[in-house]
Structures are given as structure tokens and as C-alpha cells.
Design an enzyme around this catalytic site. Structure first.
Site, mmCIF file in Angstrom:
data_model
loop_
_atom_site.group_PDB
_atom_site.id
_atom_site.type_symbol
_atom_site.label_atom_id
_atom_site.label_comp_id
_atom_site.label_asym_id
_atom_site.label_seq_id
_atom_site.Cartn_x
_atom_site.Cartn_y
_atom_site.Cartn_z
ATOM 1 N N HIS A 193 -3.850 -5.189 -0.387
ATOM 2 C CA HIS A 193 -3.594 -5.702 0.956
ATOM 3 C C HIS A 193 -3.610 -7.228 0.963
ATOM 4 C CE1 HIS A 193 -3.774 -1.981 3.463
ATOM 5 N NE2 HIS A 193 -4.324 -1.530 2.342
ATOM 6 N N GLU A 228 -2.830 -9.155 3.268
ATOM 7 C CA GLU A 228 -3.288 -9.656 4.567
ATOM 8 C C GLU A 228 -4.798 -9.612 4.708
ATOM 9 O OE1 GLU A 228 -3.905 -5.415 5.130
ATOM 10 O OE2 GLU A 228 -2.422 -6.590 4.046
ATOM 11 N N CYS A 261 0.829 -1.207 0.000
ATOM 12 C CA CYS A 261 0.000 0.000 0.000
ATOM 13 C C CYS A 261 0.867 1.262 0.000
ATOM 14 C CB CYS A 261 -0.968 -0.039 1.180
ATOM 15 S SG CYS A 261 -2.280 1.210 1.108
#
Length: 377
Positions: free
Chosen positions: A350, A352, A266
Site C-alpha cells: 500500500h 498510500e 493490492c
């Protein structure tokens, strides 16, 4: 919950609804997120600092809130906009209702508005400033004053605002049903993680893969990081415009020169790009949601990703030693790069998730592989 609330956009659009959170006023950039679940993770994602989040799914709050789903130490979203807040919540992990959670965290929120109309406006005109005011004395004029004072996200260095102020260690791994958060027995890799607004699930996914993390503040120098002798360096997500973060860009340049394996997500992706001479730009239509298709150009596969960014790297400004690895299938914006002469790579979305799919979790494994190769060299 019968207190009236008012939402006003910079373009003059007005929405009347009901307050479902803290009584007061707030302003920020109004964006929409298409995730059906994960509202607590969204609210506590530091990348949403100074942003008022509209959730497009109509019923929000069904499962309440709990202490385990926090992605940071507090709520960072400037405000919340939803269609409907259910009267009851139910989940075996719930410890608090969304309403009580918003009040406790002093988060202004509005419900009972037409979020479809609002989303259409934002989709057609792009993200824009807005304000939420609660109470009988809330007026359009007051909202317009707040919007004018906020301005825009361009030029705002927010990483310093959300970053930790002191270095700390992290070893806790991912959550497992019936076990909670599990710390691995062995963590052979030492990673220094820059906190530009890091989400805890990023740290947990690295820890679960054998990383012992030293988390450092955003303004930590490259010299201080290298003095810790890490096996790799991680650059986290974060809010705001990357270009004003000159302290971070300078540090990243030196870290790249050191030859240490580096992985950015990011804002970290944008800082790496700026450090190698590329440019970033403010997106008219920002990416916020858990259903964004991205193509991995190396394998040709399409992965569904979680996204949360309002700035992007201009692919036309990349230097010759940076190759594009991922692109968005929504708007063809740049999603990932890798340097051809250094063990450095980054991804705009992202991996995650939290919330969302973990289709690109393999990027964490790639980072581990780079550190393993460096240790063998």
C-alpha cells in the site's frame, strides 16, 4: 466494561477476555497487524472485510477516534483483538473514544488477552478462522459453530460486497495541518478508479497529484470505462480471493489491450496478474503491518511499506512480458510487476500507507508520468 468475552480459534485455542465493543458475536479469519498506530484506519480499511484483526502493540485507543481518519464509509473489520484499552484518550483531533466508536459501528471486540501468545500461534500456524463471543452465555461450542460456518477466505469474492454501488466523482486531496483536506486548483488528468474496496487516502494521493477521479463499482465493464475516455485507469485494493472476481479479470484484460495507462494496488495487482495469465495462491503467513521491507529491484533500494494481503501472485507463473519490479525481504514473495509492452504496472503493498510509511509514494508519480507520456504521444 466488565462484560466477559471469549475468543476461540479453529485450532481449538481459547482466550478469555473482556468485551470492549458491541455486544454480540462475530467470526472471520484471525490475522495480526504490527502497526503501532492507525487503528482507526485499519478498522475502516475494506481489505479487512471478514477478518478479525489482532493488534500486536499493547496499548490501543490512546488517541481516541475522529471523523478525518476514516478510510471508507464504515468499519469493515469483522472484529478487533487488543491487549489493553486505556481508560482515557487524549488528542486534539479526538471526538470519540475507541470504545464508543466500536459500539456505534456495531463492531465486536475483545481486550485483556495475551496478544503475544495469540500472535505467536498465528505466526507459527498461519492465519485461521476464529470467533469472538461476548456475554455470560458465550460458549466454546457456539464459537466452533461460527468458525465452521465461516470456512476460509479461499473462494470468497468480497470485492462486490465492499464496492460502491454507484459511480461518483472525487477531487479531494490530502490532509494538511491547519487546513484539513485540500483540493488542488488544477487536476489535468482524468482517472477512472475501480472500487474493489478502495481506501480514501489512495484517492486523495491521486487527487493531490492532479487527478480528477471517477470512481466506478467493481463490476463495471471495460466498455463503460473506456467510454468515459480516461487518461488512465486505477485498480484499487480490496478483500478476499482474487480468482473468483472473473468479471474484473475480464474487464482488466480488455483495458490492458486498450493501451491505457493502468496502475493497480493490492487486489488490483493480483487482478492484473490474473488478467495476463499468472496464478495467485493463498499465503500461509499473510502480510499485515506497516513495517514490511521491500526491495525495489530497479534501483536496488529498500523501502519500508504498509502491507495488508493474504493472497499473493505466483512469480513462477508470470508471462514473458511481465518483469518483476519489487520483492518482499521478509519471505521473497512477489511485490510488484510491470508489463514490457504496455503502460501497466502494479504493487502488492500500500503506497498510500494509512497507516504507515509512504516510501513507495513514488509509484503514484510513475502513474502520472505514464499518463503524461500517453497524452503527448
Amino acid at each position: 466494561m466488565s462484560t466477559p468475552a471469549l475468543l476461540v480459534l479453529a485450532d481449538g485455542s481459547v482466550f478469555h477476555g473482556t468485551s470492549i465493543g458491541y455486544e454480540g458475536s462475530t467470526s472471520g479469519e484471525v490475522v495480526f497487524n504490527t502497526s503501532m498506530t492507525g487503528y482507526q484506519e485499519i478498522l475502516t480499511d475494506p481489505s479487512y472485510c471478514k477478518q478479525i484483526v489482532t493488534l500486536t502493540y499493547p496499548h490501543i485507543g490512546n488517541t481516541g477516534t475522529n471523523a478525518e481518519d476514516e478510510e471508507s464509509r464504515s468499519v469493515y473489520a469483522a472484529g478487533l483483538i487488543i491487549r489493553d484499552l486505556p481508560l482515557l484518550h487524549s488528542n486534539f483531533r479526538a471526538s470519540e473514544s475507541l470504545h464508543d466508536y466500536l459500539v456505534r459501528n456495531k463492531t465486536v471486540a475483545i481486550a485483556d488477552i495475551d496478544t503475544r501468545r495469540l500472535t505467536t500461534l498465528l505466526r507459527e500456524k498461519g492465519a485461521q478462522g476464529g470467533a469472538i463471543l461476548t456475554g455470560a452465555d458465550a460458549t466454546i461450542e457456539k464459537a466452533q459453530e461460527l468458525i465452521a460456518a465461516f470456512g476460509s477466505m479461499v473462494g470468497k469474492d468480497l470485492a462486490k460486497e465492499v464496492s460502491c454501488t454507484e459511480t461518483y466523482e472525487w477531487t479531494e486531496g490530502e490532509w494538511a495541518l491547519g487546513k484539513g483536506f485540500v483540493t488542488p486548483d488544477e487536476q489535468p488528468y482524468h482517472v477512472v478508479a475501480y472500487d474493489f474496496g478502495v481506501k480514501t487516502n489512495i484517492l486523495r494521493m491521486l487527487a493531490s497529484r492532479g487527478c480528477r477521479l471517477t470512481v466506478v463499482p467493481a463490476q463495471t465493464s471495460a466498455e463503460d470505462v473506456l467510454a468515459l475516455n480516461p487518461d488512465g485507469v486505477f485498480l484499487s485494493n480490496g478483500p478476499g480471493d482474487p480468482e473468483p472476481c472473473t468479471y474484473a479479470i475480464k474487464a482488466v484484460q480488455k483495458l490492458i489491450e486498450s493501451g491505457k495507462p493502468i496502475f493497480g494496488i493490492c487486489l488490483g495487482h493480483q487482478l492484473i496478474s490474473l488478467a495476463i495469465g499468472a496464478k495467485t495462491l493463498k499465503m500461509r503467513f499473510s502480510h499485515h503491518g506497516a513495517n514490511h521491507p521491500v526491495q525495489d529491484l530497479d534501483s536496488g533500494k529498500v523501502v519500508i511499506t504498509s502491507q495488508n494481503h493474504g493472497f499473493a501472485v505466483d512469480a513462477d507463473t508470470l508471462p514473458a512480458n511481465a518483469r518483476i519490479t519489487h520483492k518482499s525481504l521478509f519471505d521473497n514473495t512477489l511485490q510488484g510487476i510491470e508489463l514490457t509492452d504496455k503502460p501497466v504496472f502494479c504493487f502488492q503493498g500500500h503506497p498510500e500507507a494509512s497507516p504507515g510509511p509512504q516510501d513507495v509514494g513514488y509509484l503514484f508519480d510513475k502513474f502520472i508520468g505514464n499518463m503524461k507520456a500517453a497524452k503527448r504521444a
